[in-house]
Write a protein that holds these residues in place. Structure first.
Motif, mmCIF file in Angstrom:
data_model
loop_
_atom_site.group_PDB
_atom_site.id
_atom_site.type_symbol
_atom_site.label_atom_id
_atom_site.label_comp_id
_atom_site.label_asym_id
_atom_site.label_seq_id
_atom_site.Cartn_x
_atom_site.Cartn_y
_atom_site.Cartn_z
ATOM 1 N N ILE A 84 0.824 -1.208 0.000
ATOM 2 C CA ILE A 84 0.000 0.000 0.000
ATOM 3 C C ILE A 84 0.859 1.258 0.000
ATOM 4 N N LEU A 85 0.476 2.222 -0.857
ATOM 5 C CA LEU A 85 1.063 3.557 -0.882
ATOM 6 C C LEU A 85 0.056 4.517 -0.279
ATOM 7 N N LEU A 86 0.491 5.295 0.702
ATOM 8 C CA LEU A 86 -0.369 6.273 1.373
ATOM 9 C C LEU A 86 -0.095 7.660 0.829
ATOM 10 N N VAL A 87 -1.167 8.416 0.526
ATOM 11 C CA VAL A 87 -1.019 9.765 -0.009
ATOM 12 C C VAL A 87 -1.960 10.706 0.740
ATOM 13 N N ASP A 88 -1.376 11.637 1.487
ATOM 14 C CA ASP A 88 -2.147 12.632 2.233
ATOM 15 C C ASP A 88 -1.205 13.783 2.553
ATOM 16 N N VAL B 147 3.026 -1.247 4.124
ATOM 17 C CA VAL B 147 3.007 0.147 3.683
ATOM 18 C C VAL B 147 4.365 0.416 3.037
ATOM 19 N N ILE B 148 4.366 0.594 1.718
ATOM 20 C CA ILE B 148 5.616 0.716 0.976
ATOM 21 C C ILE B 148 6.049 2.159 0.774
ATOM 22 N N GLY B 149 5.174 3.114 1.120
ATOM 23 C CA GLY B 149 5.554 4.509 0.983
ATOM 24 C C GLY B 149 4.484 5.432 1.499
ATOM 25 N N LYS B 150 4.935 6.648 1.855
ATOM 26 C CA LYS B 150 4.039 7.707 2.312
ATOM 27 C C LYS B 150 4.390 8.958 1.528
ATOM 28 N N VAL B 151 3.389 9.555 0.886
ATOM 29 C CA VAL B 151 3.609 10.727 0.051
ATOM 30 C C VAL B 151 2.742 11.866 0.573
ATOM 31 N N ALA B 152 3.364 13.020 0.842
ATOM 32 C CA ALA B 152 2.637 14.181 1.336
ATOM 33 C C ALA B 152 2.487 15.266 0.275
ATOM 34 N N GLN C 146 4.405 14.347 -6.325
ATOM 35 C CA GLN C 146 5.260 13.147 -6.298
ATOM 36 C C GLN C 146 4.499 11.836 -6.490
ATOM 37 N N VAL C 147 3.178 11.892 -6.519
ATOM 38 C CA VAL C 147 2.393 10.661 -6.522
ATOM 39 C C VAL C 147 2.682 9.803 -7.749
ATOM 40 N N CYS C 148 2.605 10.363 -8.935
ATOM 41 C CA CYS C 148 2.772 9.563 -10.156
ATOM 42 C C CYS C 148 4.154 8.914 -10.231
ATOM 43 N N ILE D 239 -3.525 2.226 -3.597
ATOM 44 C CA ILE D 239 -3.175 3.589 -3.212
ATOM 45 C C ILE D 239 -4.316 4.107 -2.344
ATOM 46 N N ILE D 240 -3.979 4.606 -1.177
ATOM 47 C CA ILE D 240 -4.965 5.298 -0.347
ATOM 48 C C ILE D 240 -4.690 6.776 -0.545
ATOM 49 N N LEU D 241 -5.657 7.469 -1.149
ATOM 50 C CA LEU D 241 -5.450 8.797 -1.703
ATOM 51 C C LEU D 241 -6.421 9.813 -1.118
ATOM 52 N N ASP D 242 -5.876 10.858 -0.512
ATOM 53 C CA ASP D 242 -6.693 11.959 -0.004
ATOM 54 C C ASP D 242 -7.274 12.736 -1.179
ATOM 55 N N ILE D 243 -8.484 13.249 -1.046
ATOM 56 C CA ILE D 243 -9.086 14.032 -2.131
ATOM 57 C C ILE D 243 -8.575 15.465 -2.130
#
Length: 154
Positions: A28-32, A51-56, A60-62, A73-77
């Protein structure tokens, strides 16, 4: 006296259960844009998932998706200058075909429709993330749609 076949099977099962650093489940990649939310999500999901990564940063997401190839991908709107819905559209255009779970504060059915239309398989509201996120991950891994209550998607 146990049979030789039974003993071999038992030894194989013992060796499988003792493999160090072997995590079950999805990558899982976390994006928030909130570091606190990223840390909380990571703590919630591990040890069941990797959890393989956290992106703030939405920029950088793509590139992270391309380099890490997550299963989910768990992605914040809403992420500052970026919309998770726009990022999901961009990922789909670039060929990302795996699961997207939207995590958001928005409890508006129009956002649910937009998120599912962007390729999301689940929509979890932040007030319900403790109760719903694990269920959402299990649902998308079973190729089912998940929407936090009381929201609906038609």
């Amino acid at each position: 006296m146990p049979s030789t076949h039974f003993l071999k099977l038992a030894m194989t099962m013992d060796s499988l259960g003792s493999q160090p650093n072997k995590r079950p489940g999805a990558r899982i990649l976390l994006v928030d844009d909130s570091r606190e939310i990223l840390d909380h999500l990571s703590n919630m999901l591990q040890p069941e998932y990797e959890v393989i990564g956290k992106v703030a940063d939405g920029d950088q997401v793509c590139s992270k998706v391309a380099s890490l190839s997550p299963d989910i991908i768990i992605l914040d709107i809403s992420m500052g200058n970026h919309s998770g819905i726009e990022i999901a559209h961009r990922l789909r255009e670039q060929g990302y075909a795996k699961e997207i779970i939207f995590l958001t504060v928005h409890e508006d059915p129009d956002f649910v429709t937009a998120a599912i239309g962007a390729g999301g398989r689940a929509y979890v509201t932040k007030p319900r993330m403790t109760e719903d996120l694990g269920l959402a991950v299990k649902s998308v891994l079973s190729h089912r749609v998940f929407i936090s209550a009381p929201l609906k998607w038609e």
